[in-house]
Design a protein around this motif. Structure first.
Motif, PDB file in Angstrom:
ATOM      1  N   GLN A  98      -6.037  -4.356  -5.418  1.00 40.67           N
ATOM      2  CA  GLN A  98      -5.495  -4.078  -6.743  1.00 40.67           C
ATOM      3  C   GLN A  98      -5.498  -5.363  -7.563  1.00 40.67           C
ATOM      4  N   VAL A 114      -3.146  -4.287  -1.258  1.00 39.02           N
ATOM      5  CA  VAL A 114      -1.866  -3.587  -1.145  1.00 39.02           C
ATOM      6  C   VAL A 114      -2.053  -2.359  -0.248  1.00 39.02           C
ATOM      7  N   ASP A 116      -1.045   0.574   0.470  1.00 35.14           N
ATOM      8  CA  ASP A 116      -0.245   1.749   0.110  1.00 35.14           C
ATOM      9  C   ASP A 116      -1.070   3.019   0.237  1.00 35.14           C
ATOM     10  N   GLY A 117      -1.830   3.094   1.319  1.00 26.89           N
ATOM     11  CA  GLY A 117      -2.686   4.248   1.572  1.00 26.89           C
ATOM     12  C   GLY A 117      -4.142   3.910   1.337  1.00 26.89           C
ATOM     13  N   ASP A 139      -3.170   6.742   6.202  1.00 24.84           N
ATOM     14  CA  ASP A 139      -2.319   5.564   6.451  1.00 24.84           C
ATOM     15  C   ASP A 139      -1.339   5.330   5.308  1.00 24.84           C
ATOM     16  N   LEU A 140      -0.858   6.417   4.709  1.00 26.85           N
ATOM     17  CA  LEU A 140       0.131   6.322   3.642  1.00 26.85           C
ATOM     18  C   LEU A 140       1.516   6.436   4.275  1.00 26.85           C
ATOM     19  N   LYS A 141       2.259   5.345   4.307  1.00 27.73           N
ATOM     20  CA  LYS A 141       3.571   5.312   4.938  1.00 27.73           C
ATOM     21  C   LYS A 141       4.649   5.612   3.906  1.00 27.73           C
ATOM     22  N   LEU A 142       5.460   6.622   4.202  1.00 30.10           N
ATOM     23  CA  LEU A 142       6.477   7.097   3.275  1.00 30.10           C
ATOM     24  C   LEU A 142       7.833   7.165   3.968  1.00 30.10           C
ATOM     25  N   CYS A 170      10.776   9.686   7.675  1.00 20.70           N
ATOM     26  CA  CYS A 170       9.764   8.635   7.586  1.00 20.70           C
ATOM     27  C   CYS A 170       8.531   9.066   8.365  1.00 20.70           C
ATOM     28  N   GLU A 172       3.824   8.635   8.599  1.00 18.69           N
ATOM     29  CA  GLU A 172       2.522   8.184   8.100  1.00 18.69           C
ATOM     30  C   GLU A 172       1.688   9.426   7.797  1.00 18.69           C
ATOM     31  N   ARG A 195      -2.548  11.944  -5.578  1.00 16.69           N
ATOM     32  CA  ARG A 195      -1.634  10.966  -4.978  1.00 16.69           C
ATOM     33  C   ARG A 195      -0.259  11.040  -5.642  1.00 16.69           C
ATOM     34  N   LEU A 199       3.435  11.947  -3.754  1.00  8.41           N
ATOM     35  CA  LEU A 199       4.643  11.139  -3.844  1.00  8.41           C
ATOM     36  C   LEU A 199       5.795  11.919  -4.468  1.00  8.41           C
TER      37      LEU A 199
END
Length: 284
Positions: A98, A114, A116-117, A139-142, A170, A172, A195, A199
């Motif tokens: 980014q 970054v 973030d996915g 691999d988007l960790k929430l 929580c 992935e 995306r 979210l």
């Protein structure tokens, strides 16, 4: 057969401003004949080194306007250039660079990675068949620290899990979706919109959130929101690998730990998966 893990960085310059796209590509072919397997005759085999070079040349000539378009370009090249190719499949994933901002000002040539996915896509085509395009994020960790519980589940003599009405949720997330007939789609815009849906459905409104009674319901909420807002998506697959946290007992230390210090449960971990699509797709 084909070439895996073709990694490169595509740098594009517009005056002093630079743009980067770092990707990893896997390209695989199936030929009209199996003579290389059955007879050891390699006369129709396109070397994997040639496959790699073609991918790099296409990146140079066409750039990477979107991952999906680049994957389509690769498929089209092999189908239109080599008559011995019966099928081609291309996978492309992006390194999440980014643009760096300093005091809110975007830097002209500096970037930050970054995690973030990770965005990815697939394109595949059979000769005389339709071009099929998939896209996704992995691999988007929430995490949300409240507005989640797990109650009313089936119990028997082997059940030891207590019911919880307030817990950390929580995990992935892996999401992959398919498009219908690919027309002049703005793949970048669609991907960003999906995306945002993911979210929003996971977290709920920013001032209060939204209660999740299970990981399964959260997955379904994500899929339903995407299908309701993004008409180009026909089917969406979602997998959520769960991370659980246990509250540390600090009574022996003379402290009351009111869910302020927790430790992750490394293994085993749970996983939920669901594939959801439009009715007309499954009837086709």
């Amino acid at each position: 057969y084909g070439k895996n893990t073709i990694k490169f960085l595509r740098l594009h310059k517009e005056g002093k401003k630079h743009f980067v796209k770092e990707v990893e590509v896997c390209a695989h072919l199936r030929l009209t004949s199996a003579q290389e397997y059955l007879e050891g005759n390699n006369s129709l085999v396109i070397p994997t080194d040639t496959i790699k070079n073609i991918v790099l040349v296409l990146a140079k000539k066409n750039g990477i306007p979107s991952l999906e378009q680049f994957a389509i370009d690769i498929c089209n090249h092999f189908m239109t250039t080599f008559c011995q190719v019966a099928y081609v499949k291309t996978y492309v994933q992006e390194v999440p660079w980014q643009r760096l901002h300093e005091d809110g000002v975007p830097h002209i040539h500096s970037f930050i990675c970054v995690p973030d996915g990770i965005r990815f896509c697939e394109a595949e085509q059979c000769r005389n068949g339709p071009l099929v395009v998939f896209a996704g994020i992995k691999d988007l960790k929430l995490m949300k620290t409240t507005q989640s519980g797990f109650e009313g589940f089936y119990k028997n003599e082997h059940t030891t899990l207590p019911e919880r009405h307030d817990r950390i949720l929580c995990g992935e997330l892996f999401c992959k979706w398919s498009y219908g007939e690919c027309k002049d789609f703005d793949f970048n815009c669609i991907w960003k919109k999906i995306r945002e849906c993911i979210l929003e459905a996971f977290a709920g409104p920013p001032d209060c959130g939204e209660y999740s009674p299970s990981y399964q319901k959260t997955i379904n909420s994500i899929q339903m929101l995407v299908l309701s807002r993004v008409s180009q998506v026909q089917v969406i697959e979602a997998v959520l690998n769960n991370t659980f946290y246990n509250v540390v007992d600090m009574k022996n230390l003379g402290l009351n730990n009111d869910k302020e210090v927790l430790v992750p449960v490394e293994a085993p971990y749970g996983s939920c998966a669901c594939t959801l699509g439009r009715k007309k797709f499954f009837e086709a």
